[in-house]
Design an enzyme around this catalytic site. Structure first.
Site, short mmCIF file in Angstrom:
data_model
loop_
_atom_site.label_atom_id
_atom_site.label_comp_id
_atom_site.label_asym_id
_atom_site.label_seq_id
_atom_site.Cartn_x
_atom_site.Cartn_y
_atom_site.Cartn_z
CG ASP A 13 -1.77 -1.03 1.16
OD1 ASP A 13 -2.22 -1.71 0.03
OD2 ASP A 13 -2.18 -1.51 2.33
CE LYS A 16 2.59 -2.36 -4.36
NZ LYS A 16 2.15 -1.95 -2.95
N GLY A 17 0.30 1.91 -7.37
CA GLY A 17 -0.85 1.88 -8.42
C GLY A 17 -0.74 3.31 -8.90
N GLY A 40 -4.48 -4.50 -3.83
CA GLY A 40 -5.60 -3.29 -4.00
C GLY A 40 -4.70 -2.01 -4.36
CG HIS A 41 -1.89 -2.01 -7.03
ND1 HIS A 41 -1.08 -2.47 -7.95
CD2 HIS A 41 -1.80 -2.53 -5.66
CE1 HIS A 41 -0.44 -3.46 -7.23
NE2 HIS A 41 -0.72 -3.48 -5.90
NE ARG A 142 6.21 -31.09 -6.83
CZ ARG A 142 6.93 -31.97 -6.72
NH1 ARG A 142 7.99 -32.21 -7.56
NH2 ARG A 142 7.21 -32.06 -5.51
CD GLN A 223 0.68 -8.81 -2.42
OE1 GLN A 223 1.36 -9.28 -3.45
NE2 GLN A 223 -0.35 -8.62 -2.71
CB THR A 301 -7.88 -5.55 -0.77
OG1 THR A 301 -7.00 -5.30 -1.90
CG2 THR A 301 -8.29 -7.16 -1.02
NE ARG A 306 -4.00 0.62 3.62
CZ ARG A 306 -4.10 1.41 2.44
NH1 ARG A 306 -3.91 2.79 2.41
NH2 ARG A 306 -4.51 0.90 1.41
CG LEU A 333 5.83 15.53 1.68
CD1 LEU A 333 6.93 14.74 2.35
CD2 LEU A 333 6.85 16.29 0.62
P1 GDP Z 1 -0.72 0.32 -3.57
O1 GDP Z 1 -1.45 -0.80 -2.98
O2 GDP Z 1 0.79 0.43 -3.31
O3 GDP Z 1 -0.85 0.73 -4.83
O4 GDP Z 1 -1.33 1.49 -2.66
P2 GDP Z 1 -2.96 1.65 -2.24
O5 GDP Z 1 -3.66 2.09 -3.60
O6 GDP Z 1 -3.36 0.40 -1.56
O7 GDP Z 1 -3.04 2.61 -1.18
C1 GDP Z 1 -2.35 4.00 -1.21
C2 GDP Z 1 -3.36 4.99 -1.04
O8 GDP Z 1 -2.83 6.30 -1.30
C3 GDP Z 1 -4.49 5.31 -2.07
O9 GDP Z 1 -5.58 5.60 -1.57
C4 GDP Z 1 -3.97 6.46 -2.87
O10 GDP Z 1 -5.09 7.03 -3.81
C5 GDP Z 1 -3.11 7.14 -1.93
N1 GDP Z 1 -2.20 7.95 -2.48
C6 GDP Z 1 -1.12 7.59 -3.45
N2 GDP Z 1 -0.25 8.66 -3.37
C7 GDP Z 1 -0.58 9.63 -2.67
C8 GDP Z 1 -0.07 10.90 -2.01
O11 GDP Z 1 1.13 11.38 -2.42
N3 GDP Z 1 -0.95 11.46 -1.27
C9 GDP Z 1 -2.09 11.19 -0.73
N4 GDP Z 1 -2.90 11.73 0.21
N5 GDP Z 1 -2.57 9.77 -1.04
C10 GDP Z 1 -1.80 8.89 -2.11
P1 IMO Z 2 -0.77 -4.17 -2.19
O1 IMO Z 2 -0.41 -4.75 -3.49
C1 IMO Z 2 -1.00 -4.47 1.97
C2 IMO Z 2 -0.87 -8.48 3.67
C3 IMO Z 2 -2.32 -9.05 4.39
C4 IMO Z 2 -1.77 -10.08 5.37
C5 IMO Z 2 -0.59 -10.52 4.68
C6 IMO Z 2 -1.11 -12.06 4.09
O2 IMO Z 2 -2.00 -3.45 -2.22
O3 IMO Z 2 0.33 -3.46 -1.57
P2 IMO Z 2 -2.68 -12.97 2.12
O4 IMO Z 2 -4.02 -12.50 1.85
O5 IMO Z 2 -1.83 -12.09 1.03
O6 IMO Z 2 -2.24 -14.04 2.32
O7 IMO Z 2 -2.19 -11.93 3.49
O8 IMO Z 2 -0.05 -9.95 3.58
N1 IMO Z 2 -1.16 -8.14 2.32
C7 IMO Z 2 -1.11 -6.78 1.93
N2 IMO Z 2 -0.95 -5.74 2.88
N3 IMO Z 2 -0.94 -4.49 0.66
C8 IMO Z 2 -1.13 -5.41 0.03
O9 IMO Z 2 -1.08 -5.38 -1.43
C9 IMO Z 2 -1.31 -6.80 0.51
N4 IMO Z 2 -1.22 -8.00 0.23
C10 IMO Z 2 -1.37 -8.80 1.13
O10 IMO Z 2 -2.80 -7.87 5.16
O11 IMO Z 2 -1.27 -9.27 6.59
MG MG Z 3 -2.74 -1.56 -1.81
#
Ligand code: GDP
Ligand code: IMO
Ligand code: MG
Length: 429
Positions: A13, A16-17, A40-41, A142, A223, A301, A306, A333
């Site tokens: 989180d 990356k998205g 969840g991106h 497997r 992740q 997701t 968090r 930031l």
């Molecule tokens: P990912 O899993 O790495 O793609 O990240 P997530 O989407 O799960 O979580 C990142 C959250 O931060 C999302 O709600 C984005 O919309 C938000 N986000 C990304 N960059 C920024 C930022 O620079 N500032 C703020 N306030 N939100 C951001």
């Molecule tokens: P993105 O790509 C944050 C965490 C789960 C749990 C552990 C194992 O959005 O950054 P799983 O269902 O994979 O067996 O759960 O990993 N987890 C994540 N935490 N961002 C994710 O993906 C995650 N994918 C799995 O919360 O602690």
């Molecule tokens: Mg995410």
């Protein structure tokens, strides 16, 4: 043109998205290589706000081919739902291709994920419940079913019959659950196979051809490093094989490691984690609560709150090493804008000793107390800023300190969720 891997440097989180969506403007290919719909991106652009779980975050740029590589496990129902949802919001998915070698998440994986978590009791991992761990375990054992198997219906039935018998024994005899129906699974998965078949292509060949043509390619990590099976806080990790570190970007796509030119580590300006396991800088006080509220830190997701804390430079510097980061993107930031002071964890105190690297054992991880540096906050809005030199001096000093501690140049600073809320120092593509 380069091949750039975008990797989570913390516990997922990191944003990356958003970074992939920004970079994809200049990319011809965006490819996922690991994980599944546990990811969840979030992408926020002129079409709205989207949460992608399996579809690569390049999908909003019509010129990009979006590939789901062999290293991803695919829940076909979830993927089809995501594709339909994108279609209904005007985002075409004709450019989406799925590797026939990718493994399929089956209903017994989802059921076993829940049963195993329950059996772990207080040691539960806090998984996303999407069946990801059991699906990767079957891949390695497997006993997996691959996307290619769904389109050969006779062979699929024979394989499913064999595997489901083993799974039902486990479900009934070990966990006291109810057996799953072969017929129901077979019918629904044949239907998924039919719907997905126009998208099934040799993605390893496609990405190699793109490299040969000199196209710009993004490899989208899922992740984060600290959730990696080998390098994370085991056993509180995700089961993806290939791992979620940069090395997985080769194994999960069909590229060789020498074909990856840059590795961008995405790092939040502070730290978050969802689920169980150690997190030395976690703040279980009003400061942590304030970060969560300002940052709207709830999972993309599962919607879970968090866990929040200060930036952990021990983790980030370690991530830079195990991934070979060539640049970083610092996100969120702006979430720190209102804090009078900000802290950075530069080492851990463990049983009276100072650790500058993460410990190996879980027991030591849990004992790690953060040793922090304190810097002044900037208490000024940053979301509108687009040039590094326009940042308030204290914010710039903070970024520079992170850069020095991580040991890798900062290429981007994100100051808001939207596509345009970004300070670009190095374009990378
Ligand atoms: P990912 O899993 O790495 O793609 O990240 P997530 O989407 O799960 O979580 C990142 C959250 O931060 C999302 O709600 C984005 O919309 C938000 N986000 C990304 N960059 C920024 C930022 O620079 N500032 C703020 N306030 N939100 C951001
Ligand atoms: P993105 O790509 C944050 C965490 C789960 C749990 C552990 C194992 O959005 O950054 P799983 O269902 O994979 O067996 O759960 O990993 N987890 C994540 N935490 N961002 C994710 O993906 C995650 N994918 C799995 O919360 O602690
Ligand atoms: Mg995410």
């Amino acid at each position: 043109m380069p091949v750039v891997a975008v990797i989570g440097g913390q516990w997922g989180d990191e944003g990356k998205g958003k970074i992939v969506d920004v970079l994809a403007e200049k990319a011809q290919v965006v490819m996922r290589f690991s994980g599944g719909n546990n990811a969840g991106h979030t992408v926020v652009n002129d079409k709205g706000e989207f949460r992608l779980h399996l579809v690569p975050s390049g999908i909003f740029h019509p010129q990009t081919r979006c590939l789901i590589g062999n290293g991803v496990v695919i829940d076909p129902a979830a993927l089809l739902e995501e594709m339909d949802a994108l279609g209904s919001r005007g985002v075409a998915v004709d450019n989406l291709f799925i590797s026939p070698r990718s493994h399929v998440v089956m209903p017994y994986h989802i059921l076993l994920d829940a049963l195993e978590e329950k059996a772990r009791g207080s040691a539960a991992i806090g998984t996303t419940g999407k069946g990801i761990g059991p699906a990767f375990a079957d891949k390695v054992a497997r006993l997996g079913i691959r996307t290619t198997d769904l389109v050969d219906k006779e062979a699929f039935l024979a394989r499913l019959r064999l595997i489901l018998e083993l799974k039902n024994r486990l479900i009934v005899q070990m966990y006291g659950g109810s057996p799953l129906s072969l017929e129901e699974i077979y019918q629904s998965y044949c239907h998924y196979g039919e719907r997905l078949s126009p998208h099934i292509e040799d993605t390893d060949v496609m990405v190699q051809e793109a490299v040969a043509k000199g196209e710009a390619i993004l490899l989208e990590g899922a992740q984060g490093t600290m959730l990696d099976l080998d390098f994370g806080t085991y056993p509180y990790v995700t089961s993806s094989s290939p791992g979620c570190v940069a090395g997985g970007a080769a194994g999960g796509t069909g590229l060789g490691p020498t074909q990856i030119d840059h590795v961008v580590g995405v790092l939040k300006a502070y730290t978050t984690r969802v689920g169980g396991g150690p997190m030395p800088t976690e703040l279980e006080d009003e400061v942590g609560e304030r970060i969560r509220e300002r940052g709207k830190e709830y999972g993309a997701t599962t919607g879970r709150a968090r866990r929040c804390g200060w930036f952990d430079a021990v983790v980030a510097a370690y991530s830079a090493r195990v991934n070979g980061f060539t640049a970083t993107a610092i996100t969120r930031l702006d979430v720190l804008d209102s804090f009078p002071e900000v802290k950075i964890c530069v080492a851990y105190q463990v049983d009276g000793a100072v650790y500058r690297r993460p410990p190996n054992s879980l027991a030591l991880w849990y004992k790690a107390q953060p040793i922090c540096e304190t810097m002044s906050g900037w208490q000024t809005a940053t979301s509108h800023i687009r040039r590094l030199e326009d940042l308030p001096p204290a914010a710039l000093a903070y970024i520079k300190r992170l850069e020095a501690l991580v040991g890798c140049p900062v290429a981007m600073v994100s100051v808001g969720a939207a596509r345009e809320q970004i300070i670009v120092i190095n374009h990378l593509l």
